[in-house]
Design an enzyme around this catalytic site. Structure first.
Site, PDB file in Angstrom:
ATOM      1  N   GLY A  54      33.346 -35.409  68.809  1.00 15.33           N
ATOM      2  CA  GLY A  54      33.943 -36.234  69.856  1.00 15.33           C
ATOM      3  C   GLY A  54      33.000 -37.369  70.180  1.00 15.33           C
ATOM      4  O   GLY A  54      31.818 -37.306  69.858  1.00 15.33           O
ATOM      5  N   CYS A  81      29.281 -31.691  64.862  1.00 16.54           N
ATOM      6  CA  CYS A  81      28.834 -32.908  65.526  1.00 16.54           C
ATOM      7  C   CYS A  81      28.645 -32.686  67.031  1.00 16.54           C
ATOM      8  O   CYS A  81      27.724 -31.992  67.433  1.00 16.54           O
ATOM      9  CB  CYS A  81      29.852 -34.010  65.189  1.00 16.54           C
ATOM     10  SG  CYS A  81      29.524 -35.574  65.915  1.00 16.54           S
ATOM     11  N   TYR A  82      29.517 -33.181  67.863  1.00 17.47           N
ATOM     12  CA  TYR A  82      29.415 -32.940  69.306  1.00 17.47           C
ATOM     13  C   TYR A  82      29.386 -31.430  69.593  1.00 17.47           C
ATOM     14  O   TYR A  82      28.755 -30.985  70.543  1.00 17.47           O
ATOM     15  CB  TYR A  82      30.612 -33.600  70.003  1.00 17.47           C
ATOM     16  CG  TYR A  82      30.710 -33.362  71.498  1.00 17.47           C
ATOM     17  CD1 TYR A  82      29.885 -34.044  72.386  1.00 17.47           C
ATOM     18  CD2 TYR A  82      31.635 -32.467  72.022  1.00 17.47           C
ATOM     19  CE1 TYR A  82      29.971 -33.828  73.750  1.00 17.47           C
ATOM     20  CE2 TYR A  82      31.734 -32.247  73.376  1.00 17.47           C
ATOM     21  CZ  TYR A  82      30.900 -32.935  74.243  1.00 17.47           C
ATOM     22  OH  TYR A  82      31.002 -32.718  75.593  1.00 17.47           O
ATOM     23  N   HIS A 168      30.144 -34.282  59.244  1.00 19.46           N
ATOM     24  CA  HIS A 168      31.595 -34.026  59.243  1.00 19.46           C
ATOM     25  C   HIS A 168      32.093 -33.532  57.884  1.00 19.46           C
ATOM     26  O   HIS A 168      32.367 -34.347  57.007  1.00 19.46           O
ATOM     27  CB  HIS A 168      32.354 -35.306  59.606  1.00 19.46           C
ATOM     28  CG  HIS A 168      32.206 -35.678  61.036  1.00 19.46           C
ATOM     29  ND1 HIS A 168      33.031 -35.181  62.019  1.00 19.46           N
ATOM     30  CD2 HIS A 168      31.305 -36.466  61.652  1.00 19.46           C
ATOM     31  CE1 HIS A 168      32.654 -35.664  63.183  1.00 19.46           C
ATOM     32  NE2 HIS A 168      31.609 -36.443  63.007  1.00 19.46           N
ATOM     33  N   GLU A 170      34.953 -32.457  57.149  1.00 13.71           N
ATOM     34  CA  GLU A 170      36.388 -32.695  56.942  1.00 13.71           C
ATOM     35  C   GLU A 170      36.668 -34.052  56.312  1.00 13.71           C
ATOM     36  O   GLU A 170      37.773 -34.291  55.837  1.00 13.71           O
ATOM     37  CB  GLU A 170      37.164 -32.558  58.257  1.00 13.71           C
ATOM     38  CG  GLU A 170      36.820 -33.550  59.347  1.00 13.71           C
ATOM     39  CD  GLU A 170      35.577 -33.136  60.131  1.00 13.71           C
ATOM     40  OE1 GLU A 170      34.989 -32.095  59.796  1.00 13.71           O
ATOM     41  OE2 GLU A 170      35.196 -33.865  61.056  1.00 13.71           O
ATOM     42  N   ASP A 226      61.712 -36.829  58.005  1.00 11.14           N
ATOM     43  CA  ASP A 226      61.668 -35.801  59.048  1.00 11.14           C
ATOM     44  C   ASP A 226      63.057 -35.284  59.409  1.00 11.14           C
ATOM     45  O   ASP A 226      63.285 -34.077  59.463  1.00 11.14           O
ATOM     46  CB  ASP A 226      60.975 -36.343  60.307  1.00 11.14           C
ATOM     47  CG  ASP A 226      59.622 -36.955  59.979  1.00 11.14           C
ATOM     48  OD1 ASP A 226      59.125 -36.713  58.866  1.00 11.14           O
ATOM     49  OD2 ASP A 226      59.075 -37.683  60.828  1.00 11.14           O
ATOM     50  N   LYS A 368      52.858 -33.949  58.423  1.00 14.18           N
ATOM     51  CA  LYS A 368      53.775 -34.650  57.516  1.00 14.18           C
ATOM     52  C   LYS A 368      53.712 -34.111  56.075  1.00 14.18           C
ATOM     53  O   LYS A 368      54.742 -33.916  55.438  1.00 14.18           O
ATOM     54  CB  LYS A 368      53.409 -36.134  57.512  1.00 14.18           C
ATOM     55  CG  LYS A 368      54.393 -37.021  56.797  1.00 14.18           C
ATOM     56  CD  LYS A 368      55.495 -37.420  57.727  1.00 14.18           C
ATOM     57  CE  LYS A 368      56.435 -38.432  57.180  1.00 14.18           C
ATOM     58  NZ  LYS A 368      57.343 -38.912  58.205  1.00 14.18           N
TER      59      LYS A 368
END
Ligand code: XMP
Length: 512
Positions: A54, A81-82, A168, A170, A226, A368
């Site tokens: 964050g 991280c945070y 990170h 990810e 969608d 998605k």
């Protein structure tokens, strides 16, 4: 209940990416607001917790701090991280305030692979983006990896199964990042692989049947991914109890209405009512050129037409919608978190409360990319599942300025050629969007020996990950040449074709 890995959201722009990475490992992951009580997480069967990064400093007055009870749940915690700063702050270490962010590539040296780095190389390129840093470890922790700038780039408390990483995993730039998540999910949390779209479909069908019972569901089909997947899924569950309404607003592309009729009516045998309201839309739009005014009119007219169509369908209790997970996550809007701004254009909630319909949103849990997988499993063709986004107001925002039948006709002709060429060359599947715009500008050309004073068509082809930013696509010159000459030769009323070389920002993807 499905095993869940919770991602506590502290406002990182990567929060959703973390949840997607975990789901890619076929384990269910859900995003929770950072303040969620530990008891809620326990009640929901959470088997592991990831603390997202964050933009905050733990020293700031408005720092988001989680319920300390999460450390008492007896489930593994991975602080990113945070998140690692929170360990220092809440579990008795020391964090030092930093005036600048460390941003960009770093080199991690793994000292003790333990479970988190099991099977990974001793050296990894990682992606950093953090401000404060941990300078004293909380009791029970030991360092397991260092970078050039941080002696506590990776830490662990093996007894409690708490892990912290400064970088990170990810993001794409971190080498073997997905393996770090895998090690946490399977090696540390002991998760089972049970989040597949096949199992999702089975559960969703059962849930729809229970909720809907013998009632009727109506659904506004737009032809987009969608609503198409929602329709196919609901139809699989309740068959004839579903009625879809497709509104022809006169702002559709060439052949779009016919495609919807063929696919859903003939192929899937779904009850689709096609309402031709093009005359009404075009009448209301006459003389209007301001983009927001056009959008408003199109939106309001859609609601009126949709409501009117219900009178012919008879009583329905539910309104089916293709709402997705990113639409329902309560974004933590802290600092400069761009994820909090992503929601500008989605079409949820357009229908007024007075319709008194209960919402049926079977895709609410899905990202998605998962929706596309569900669509493919339900038998929707590639053209639908991988269709490029198309704005709700349709060609209404692609005929710049005033809209008329003639202008729409020219735009449709040009756009059909563009799409044919994009498909034939395979580029259609590689880009985010490709479309034409009608520019209300006349320019001089020559046809044979004659002067031709006619309209200009703009071509917009962009690459993007999430539509927040976009770059114009460097299409091969031969392809551009073919598209351009076909448009000027085959579409009457066009003398010139231009290619849009603007990025977003500062431009937007659409021209209006
Ligand atoms: P912009 O033009 O804002 O577009 O860069 C970002 C993405 O959103 C789509 N878009 C819309 N979608 N209603 C929609 O449903 C709208 O009014 C609308 N305007 C833009 C656009 O096609 C792109 O994918």
């Amino acid at each position: 209940m499905a095993q869940t890995i919770a991602v506590l959201d502290f406002g990182s722009q990567y929060t959703q990416v973390i949840a997607r990475r975990i789901r890619e490992c076929q384990v269910y992951s859900k995003i929770y607001h950072y303040s969620t009580p530990a008891e809620t997480l326990r009640a929901e069967g959470v088997i592991g917790i990831v603390l997202s990064g964050g933009p905050n400093s733990v020293f700031s007055r408005r720092a988001p701090i989680p319920d300390p009870g999460i450390y008492e749940l007896g489930v593994p915690v991975l602080g990113i991280c945070y998140g690692i700063q929170l360990f220092g702050f809440q579990l008795g270490g020391r964090v030092s305030k930093s005036t600048h962010r460390e941003f960009g590539h770093g080199n991690l040296r793994v000292m003790h692979p333990g479970r988190l780095f099991a099977g990974l190389p001793k050296k990894l390129r990682v992606w950093n983006s953090h401000g404060d840093r941990l300078i004293r470890l909380p009791p029970g922790f030991k360092p397991i990896g260092v970078t050039e700038n941080s002696e506590y780039a990776a830490i662990e408390d093996q007894k409690r199964n708490f892990y912290g990483i400064q970088f990170h995993p990810e993001v794409f730039h971190t080498e073997r990042g997905i393996d770090i998540y895998r090690n946490f999910i399977f090696g540390v949390c002991g998760a089972r692989r049970n989040w597949t779209m096949r199992s999702f479909i089975d559960r969703a069908i059962a849930a729809i049947r229970i909720r809907v019972g013998k009632s009727r569901v109506i659904l506004g089909l737009s032809g987009g991914v969608d609503s198409s997947v929602a329709a196919a899924l609901i139809h699989r569950a309740i068959g004839k109890q579903l009625t879809c309404v497709f509104v022809d607003n006169g702002l559709l592309r060439q052949g779009e209405r016919e495609q919807v009729e063929t696919l859903y009516k003939k192929h899937f045998r779904i009850d689709v009512r096609v309402v031709d309201a093009s005359a009404l839309f075009l009448r209301r739009l006459r003389g209007v050129s301001e983009p927001e005014a056009k959008r408003r009119i199109i939106g309001q007219t859609f609601i009126k037409v949709f409501e009117d169509s219900l009178k012919h369908i008879g009583h329905a209790e539910f309104l089916g919608q293709g709402t997705l997970y990113p639409d329902v996550i309560e974004s933590v809007a802290i600092g400069d978190n761009p994820a909090a701004l992503i929601k500008t254009h989605h079409n949820v909630g357009g229908l007024p409360a007075r319709m008194k319909l209960k919402l049926l949103e079977p895709l609410r849990e899905l990202f998605k990319d998962e929706v596309r997988l569900v669509g493919a499993k339900l038998g929707l063709p590639r053209e639908v599942v991988w269709r490029q986004p198309f704005p709700g107001p349709g060609l209404g925002v692609r005929v710049l300025g005033e809209i008329s039948r003639d202008r729409l006709e020219i735009l449709r002709g040009a756009d059909t050629i563009l799409q044919e060429e994009m498909m034939a060359s395979g580029w259609y599947w590689k880009v985010w969007q490709s479309f034409c715009v009608f520019l209300p500008v006349k320019s001089v050309g020559v046809v044979g020996d004659e002067r031709n004073y006619a309209w200009v068509i703009g071509i917009r082809v962009v690459e993007s990950i999430d539509a927040m930013t976009a770059d114009w696509t460097r299409l091969p010159p031969d392809l551009l040449q073919r598209i351009s000459s076909r448009i000027t030769n085959e579409v009457r009323g066009v003398s010139r074709v231009v290619y849009d070389v603007s990025s977003k920002p500062p431009a937007t993807i659409e021209w209006e």
